[in-house]
Design a protein around this motif. Sequence first.
Motif, mmCIF file in Angstrom:
data_model
loop_
_atom_site.group_PDB
_atom_site.id
_atom_site.type_symbol
_atom_site.label_atom_id
_atom_site.label_comp_id
_atom_site.label_asym_id
_atom_site.label_seq_id
_atom_site.Cartn_x
_atom_site.Cartn_y
_atom_site.Cartn_z
ATOM 1 N N MET A 73 -14.593 28.274 7.759
ATOM 2 C CA MET A 73 -15.134 27.056 7.163
ATOM 3 C C MET A 73 -15.878 27.362 5.863
ATOM 4 O O MET A 73 -15.801 26.589 4.893
ATOM 5 N N GLU A 74 -16.588 28.492 5.830
ATOM 6 C CA GLU A 74 -17.293 28.881 4.602
ATOM 7 C C GLU A 74 -16.301 29.138 3.469
ATOM 8 O O GLU A 74 -16.545 28.772 2.311
ATOM 9 N N ASP A 75 -15.186 29.778 3.800
ATOM 10 C CA ASP A 75 -14.151 30.021 2.788
ATOM 11 C C ASP A 75 -13.577 28.711 2.260
ATOM 12 O O ASP A 75 -13.303 28.577 1.064
ATOM 13 N N ALA A 76 -13.391 27.744 3.161
ATOM 14 C CA ALA A 76 -12.835 26.449 2.756
ATOM 15 C C ALA A 76 -13.772 25.717 1.799
ATOM 16 O O ALA A 76 -13.317 25.073 0.844
ATOM 17 N N TYR A 77 -15.073 25.809 2.039
ATOM 18 C CA TYR A 77 -16.040 25.172 1.137
ATOM 19 C C TYR A 77 -16.011 25.802 -0.255
ATOM 20 O O TYR A 77 -16.128 25.113 -1.275
ATOM 21 N N MET A 78 -15.870 27.125 -0.301
ATOM 22 C CA MET A 78 -15.961 27.835 -1.573
ATOM 23 C C MET A 78 -14.637 27.912 -2.319
ATOM 24 O O MET A 78 -14.619 28.225 -3.512
ATOM 25 N N PHE A 203 -8.858 23.015 12.742
ATOM 26 C CA PHE A 203 -8.527 21.802 11.992
ATOM 27 C C PHE A 203 -9.697 21.367 11.112
ATOM 28 O O PHE A 203 -9.492 20.760 10.058
ATOM 29 N N LYS A 204 -10.904 21.655 11.537
ATOM 30 C CA LYS A 204 -12.071 21.330 10.710
ATOM 31 C C LYS A 204 -11.977 22.056 9.372
ATOM 32 O O LYS A 204 -12.185 21.470 8.305
ATOM 33 N N THR A 205 -11.668 23.350 9.436
ATOM 34 C CA THR A 205 -11.536 24.146 8.217
ATOM 35 C C THR A 205 -10.407 23.607 7.345
ATOM 36 O O THR A 205 -10.554 23.488 6.122
ATOM 37 N N GLY A 206 -9.277 23.268 7.969
ATOM 38 C CA GLY A 206 -8.145 22.744 7.214
ATOM 39 C C GLY A 206 -8.456 21.427 6.534
ATOM 40 O O GLY A 206 -8.079 21.212 5.375
ATOM 41 N N MET A 207 -9.155 20.545 7.216
ATOM 42 C CA MET A 207 -9.498 19.247 6.631
ATOM 43 C C MET A 207 -10.515 19.388 5.506
ATOM 44 O O MET A 207 -10.446 18.675 4.497
ATOM 45 N N PHE A 271 -1.624 24.281 6.494
ATOM 46 C CA PHE A 271 -2.090 23.258 7.423
ATOM 47 C C PHE A 271 -0.973 22.854 8.388
ATOM 48 O O PHE A 271 -1.213 22.648 9.586
ATOM 49 N N VAL A 272 0.241 22.739 7.881
ATOM 50 C CA VAL A 272 1.387 22.424 8.741
ATOM 51 C C VAL A 272 1.606 23.551 9.760
ATOM 52 O O VAL A 272 1.893 23.299 10.939
#
Length: 432
Positions: A73-78, A203-207, A271-272
């Motif tokens: 999730m941290e990677d997704a934010y950055m 899925f949280k990270t993907g979204m 994501f798919v």
Amino acid sequence: MTEKYVPSPEVVEQGLYVAYAALSTMAVVPIYFGSFAALKKWKNPKDKKSKKKKAEDTDDSDDEEETTESMSMEDAYMFPVFGSITLFGLYLVFRYVDKTYINYLLTAYFGLLGVMATTQVGVNCVAPIVKLVGIKLDKWHLTLTKKKAELYSAKFTYLHLIMMVASILLSGYYVATKNWIASNIFGICFALNAIQLLSLDSFKTGMILLSGLFLYDIFWVFGTEVMVSVAKNFDAPVKVIFPRLFFGLPAGEPYQFAMLGLGDIVIPGVFVALCLRFDQHLAGTKNPNLGRSTRFSKPYFIACFIAYALGLGTTIYVMHTFKAAQPALLYLSPACILSVLFMALARGEIKEVFAYTSEEGTEAAKAKEEEEKKNKKAAEEKKGKNEKNEKIEESTKIEPVAAEKVGSDSDQDSSNTPKIRKRKGGKAQKKK
């Protein structure tokens, strides 16, 4: 003087339809096959024997799986932040530095990466055929060590060497000619490898990732000229392209290309692939002996895959209608996210969707937790040593003080002793 060829509007329209169909095909094919390539053997988390089997892996190539990089999730934010810094940096470089020399450097770099990517994809495509024919290939194991520490390890067969030679020849051809077909081969191979090796932990990270890149794409395409400028000047296989007029163009006439960035393929593709792993998770909980079988229900994968295709079609339609570049993730991100949410609501599995954590994410979380424990333990040990050293230093400071006191007392005694002797001596003289 020859007149410049000007195609009729009908010919241009037909050429664009062909280009859009080709771009769409080059987008959905890597996502479909990359998602299945990223699918690992199902291992029942409750099966304790599976942990023992990990330590008893054989050299069978069928049991080998590529190590994947899990995005947290941290990677997704950055990710949008670092992406923006990189994009703007490239824009400044292309603006103030001669792009010819930059593209020379990029060509050499991506030519080397293309060799590795096409070799891997080639092996993945040909290996099943070789196995089906019944040809057995000897496996070589290369290990580099330094003082018993393993620096590098690789397993390969003659098939890897053959594919590497073919990839080197293709890379040399691309560097020399910049042929658009060779560029597309590299781009598709990059997309396949990225979808296979990069995974989302939930899925949280993907979204979060898709939502962040949704805003990123809108800003850099509609808000500035940066994205379009870099895409036009960046002469490297980081996009798939196709001529706007492929059939009917006279010989010698230069192509005008329509393009689609690899980011618009890889990010939704990851994501798919997560949706397919979630389908495997749901099937595996019901059938612990699922193993490597892909014969299970795939509602989330099918829904997200179709949503991606519809989102890509919407992007192309809007781009064709307004004759302007469009941020593809403006349409692809909502399509992928909403497809999962609607499917979860329809199946009554919204809690399962948001509670799901991939195997790679679980392993990464455990590794991070163990590392934090080690760091905490090391910090406590260091703190204990520092406290012990402080106590030793304090004790060494107290001893000299005590010694000084003792020394001063003895000095006082010695100073008093002569006086007493003088007095005694005086009395003795008087007696005499």
